[in-house]
Design an enzyme around this catalytic site. Structure first.
Site, mmCIF file in Angstrom:
data_model
loop_
_atom_site.group_PDB
_atom_site.id
_atom_site.type_symbol
_atom_site.label_atom_id
_atom_site.label_comp_id
_atom_site.label_asym_id
_atom_site.label_seq_id
_atom_site.Cartn_x
_atom_site.Cartn_y
_atom_site.Cartn_z
ATOM 1 N N ARG A 371 0.833 -1.220 0.000
ATOM 2 C CA ARG A 371 0.000 0.000 0.000
ATOM 3 C C ARG A 371 0.858 1.255 0.000
ATOM 4 N NH1 ARG A 371 -0.383 -0.807 5.835
ATOM 5 N NH2 ARG A 371 -2.101 -2.264 5.721
ATOM 6 N N ASP A 496 -2.490 -0.251 10.264
ATOM 7 C CA ASP A 496 -1.776 -1.493 10.577
ATOM 8 C C ASP A 496 -2.146 -2.042 11.946
ATOM 9 O OD1 ASP A 496 -0.180 -2.216 8.445
ATOM 10 O OD2 ASP A 496 1.368 -0.748 8.934
HETATM 11 C C1 GLC Z 1 2.655 3.250 8.546
HETATM 12 C C2 GLC Z 1 2.740 2.192 7.484
HETATM 13 C C3 GLC Z 1 1.530 2.260 6.580
HETATM 14 C C4 GLC Z 1 0.252 2.257 7.367
HETATM 15 C C5 GLC Z 1 0.263 3.359 8.409
HETATM 16 C C6 GLC Z 1 -0.955 3.320 9.312
HETATM 17 O O1 GLC Z 1 2.798 4.504 7.987
HETATM 18 O O2 GLC Z 1 3.902 2.334 6.701
HETATM 19 O O3 GLC Z 1 1.535 1.164 5.697
HETATM 20 O O4 GLC Z 1 -0.818 2.419 6.486
HETATM 21 O O5 GLC Z 1 1.395 3.202 9.209
HETATM 22 O O6 GLC Z 1 -0.972 2.226 10.152
#
Ligand code: GLC
Length: 809
Positions: A371, A496
């Protein structure tokens, strides 16, 4: 307290106090050979990969936090007093030591004055090369002759792998060999399989001493602040066989009154005397890449003052050209400094290094998050279209035939067609759903609808056209929905730290799916694929009842747990309202305008703060049945647990712009702008702490005792999405298949703005006037004096140098 300021004319950030609250860093080099450097010349370098190509060692989270680095010591041989060309590591009192650091695009310059001697250390990696310059100019402005010894000091990693180097000491400390021959330091590893040649040399003065053994140079219980060799005034001629290597060369400068001397240290990958080819199978140079030239040859060719100046000028010109693809003049000079220089530069660094190399990202995340990478493409498509296309191709080939994305793509070893297929619960529910936006950006920027018909393999087996890849992504999510009709959250959605699993459902991914259906529907319609457009429309219709039911009275819920409980619900004590579903409700267009406005009003009321919008509120302190809340590892107000997650703040700008509420969109933009206050008498640099010239991943939220302090700067989706938010939504200049759409959503106080932008091989100038002080609404548009209906400048009317005159009202 002010620690520095922008110098837009030079495209530099000038640090006038090097004792910044955190390390303020810069990036050097390219994907071939890169590095980071702090305002005190701390930092490290790497060849092709921060995780498996480590050149200069970094002891992460050490004390101080940014050592070792690229250190140069100066010693007055008459008095024995010594200092460093950067304020640290010697750290003379700032009243006596005069420091100015200029971080530029791809280079950093350390200016110092101490004990009547001025010095300027310039460090950079010339374009396309696998070596770095530390070029030092020493000036004796005084009336007396001076003798200054200069010592370099680089702590060379023993092993390419940063983990092996730092952790597997029973191995790494016993394989390293570092020699000095005929003016050149040569580090290698005694095992041929793990060939690890590095060279280090100096030009501009004779070498009078050397050390290649770190401990001999520093001396027992000495530190980098007071190396024994410098204290004593001479290197000991040590050579490392095992233990730890270093690169110290000593030269002695006899400086007449007024005299300037330049010495050029270079550190490079390869063998001093023979051409060198990287033979490591995991990280080898792509077949056909020429071997690296011998270090001695590089020194002969590059280590002259003229060449250093020419290479620096070339680097600066390259960046000027790259950033010249989008430049703005607005009533907000801080916005201009950011968008025209530093913010744009950050989007390139994020694209290049993903989440792999900083002072926080040590190298473990050496690979491309699916992503993250799709989103990183969005901000640089106009500037480096070929690189983006290549990256996006790779991402499409990291999609499995069933439609999901591989959580981590390893560019150096990625093998489409034979990657393993993850189990359902291992997928992140949003990963492949970022593809529609990324593909639309590439097609919109290039106008090349043929891309949709290009055939690319899947990660595990089979192949399909790009359009079919997109449909697989959409079908995958449509197929994997829960009992409430929302998309299953799986291992994570964008957040995440929220695990809804295969039974729980994510409102974020549901809206991202709806957005993807809209975007692919539009792409297909423009390409004459009505069949696909119809499929997308029916997908949206299928989702509508579930989306409708997820409205919680004033906002949208965040998701539904495996046990059927809502997260992000009005009735909850914790995590009552979340930012992500509400912004995407507005952006996707998958809810009514009335609901989108109410949801964004609720965001404003419950989540907005002076430093940005919190991700959720109140933060969580208790687990919830049926949802993995791994955000509980963070205290309230940190990161995903109610912190101001800046990446998601950018979507609040986009959402408000979509709704046409320019004042609020701009307020959100300003609230987390790192440079906010930079031009004011009282800049907030002390509160913010992190670099004022780049975005951070998050700022501590209102529930944290560190409210307002920013953390994890540089490599973050904040850079990419905020760039999209400000250039394509606030300023509203968006490429589309048919041409350039101009749909600004401005603060009402603005009279207008100008943008110069590259578009399909042309440079066009957009002049927006806002005499009525509205937020949105184009009432007239002319391309080179010819009126256009609506606000799309068709490609057929655009030539190089075209001027678009746009009036809001
Ligand atoms: C970090 C990760 C990303 C995720 C974000 C929110 O920035 O790299 O992939 O979407 O955290 O959890």
């Amino acid at each position: 307290m002010r620690y520095g300021h922008f110098d837009d004319a030079a495209r530099e950030y000038v640090i006038t106090r090097p004792d910044t609250p955190r390390s303020w860093i810069n990036y050097l080099g390219s994907r071939l050979y890169g590095g980071i450097v702090t305002q005190n010349a701390g930092g490290y370098s790497f060849y092709r990969s921060g995780g498996t190509g480590r050149v200069l060692r970094m002891r992460f989270n050490g004390v101080p936090v940014d050592e070792p680095g690229r250190f140069v010591y100066l010693r007055d041989d008459a008095t024995g007093d010594y200092w460093s060309a950067s304020w640290q590591p010697v750290g003379k009192p700032l009243g006596e030591y005069d420091a100015r650091v200029r971080h530029g695009l791809g280079y950093s310059v350390f200016e110092a004055g101490y004990a009547g001697i001025r010095s300027e250390l310039t460090t950079f990696i010339p374009a396309g090369q696998a070596f770095e310059y530390w070029s030092l100019e020493v000036h004796n402005p005084g009336p007396d002759a001076r003798t200054i010894s200069v010592f370099s000091y680089a702590e060379l990693a023993n092993e390419w792998s940063y983990r092996q180097d730092l952790e597997n000491l029973q191995y790494s400390q016993y394989v390293v060999v570092c020699r000095y021959r005929d003016g050149m330091i040569h580090r290698r590893n005694s095992t041929r399989e793990a060939d690890s040649d590095l060279w280090f040399a100096v030009a501009g003065a004779d070498v009078v001493g050397f050390d290649t053994d770190r401990d001999a140079f520093l001396g027992p219980y000495h530190t980098q602040a007071n190396p024994l060799a410098v204290e004593r005034g001479e290197c000991s001629g040590s050579e490392a066989t095992g233990d730890n290597a270093c690169a110290s060369l000593q030269v002695r400068l006899e400086l007449a009154p007024g005299e300037r001397r330049q010495v050029i240290f270079c550190l490079g990958v390869g063998n001093p005397d023979e051409p060198w080819r990287d033979e490591r199978p995991r990280i080898g140079a792509p077949a056909g890449d020429p071997p690296l030239p011998p270090g001695r040859q590089v020194m002969a060719e590059y280590a002259t003052p003229e060449r250093v100046a020419a290479e620096l000028a070339a680097l600066r010109a390259e960046w000027a050209e790259r950033l010249g693809t989008l430049q703005v003049t607005t009533p907000d000079p801080t916005l201009d400094s950011m968008v025209n220089v530093w913010h744009a530069y950050q989007t390139h660094m994020t694209f290049s290094w993903s989440r792999g190399v900083s002072l926080v990202e040590a190298g473990d995340r050496d690979g491309l998050g699916y992503r993250d990478t799709a989103q990183d493409c969005l901000a640089v498509t106009h500037a480096i279209p070929a690189a983006v296309r290549e990256r996006l191709d790779m991402l499409l080939t990291a999609q499995t035939a069933e439609g999901g994305g591989l959580p981590l793509v390893k560019p150096l070893t990625h093998t489409p067609g034979s990657e393993p297929t993850p189990a359902l619960e291992q997928y992140r529910s949003d990963d492949a759903l970022w593809l529609p936006i990324a593909v639309a950006a590439v097609v919109g920027e290039s106008g090349d609808q043929g891309y949709l018909a290009q055939v690319l393999p899947f990660a595990d087996h089979g192949e399909a056209t790009v359009l079919d890849h997109l449909l697989r992504a959409l079908d995958f999510s449509l197929a994997h929905r829960g009992s409430n009709g929302l998309v299953q959250g799986l291992a994570a959605d964008w957040n995440d730290c929220l695990q809804f699993g295969t039974t729980g459902e994510s409102m974020f991914s549901t809206f991202l799916l709806a957005n993807g259906l809209r975007v692919v529907g539009e792409l297909a319609a423009a390409a004459g694929r009505d069949d696909v457009a119809d499929r997308c429309a029916s997908g949206l219709a299928e989702l509508a009842p579930a989306i409708d039911a997820a409205w919680d009275g004033d906002w949208f819920i965040r998701g539904i747990s495996a046990t059927g409980a809502a997260l992000g619900s009005v009735e909850a004590d914790e995590g009552r309202i979340y930012l992500e579903p509400n912004v995407w409700a507005a952006i996707s267009g998958a809810t009514s305008r009335e609901r989108a406005e109410r949801a964004m009003d609720a965001v404003h009321e419950h989540l907005a703060t002076e430093h940005g919008v919190a991700l959720c509120d109140p933060p969580h302190t208790h687990p919830m049945e049926g949802i993995g809340l791994s955000l509980l590892v963070f205290p309230p107000g940190h990161k995903e647990n109610g912190g101001i997650f800046c990446h998601a703040n950018s979507w609040a700008i986009v959402a408000e712009a979509v709704l046409g509420r320019g004042d609020r969109a701009y307020d959100y933009y300003r609230s987390y702008l790192p440079a906010k206050g930079d031009g004011d008498a009282d800049p907030r640099q002390e509160v913010h702490q992190a670099e004022p010239y780049v975005y951070s991943q998050f700022t501590h939220g209102p529930s944290s005792p560190r409210f307002g302090q920013a953390r994890n700067p540089w490599l973050t989706g904040t850079a990419s999405w905020t760039y999209v938010a400000v250039t394509q939504y606030l300023l509203g200049v968006r490429p589309e298949v048919g041409g350039l759409r101009v749909d600004p959503c401005l603060p009402t106080a603005w009279d207008g703005f100008e943008m110069t932008r590259a578009f399909r091989g042309r440079t066009v100038r957009v002049r927006v006037r806002n005499p009525e002080h509205v937020s949105r609404g184009v009432v007239s548009m002319e391309v080179d004096g010819v009126p256009v209906v609506g606000n799309l400048a068709p490609e057929s009317m655009l030539r190089d140098g075209s001027v678009l005159d746009v009036r809001l009202g």
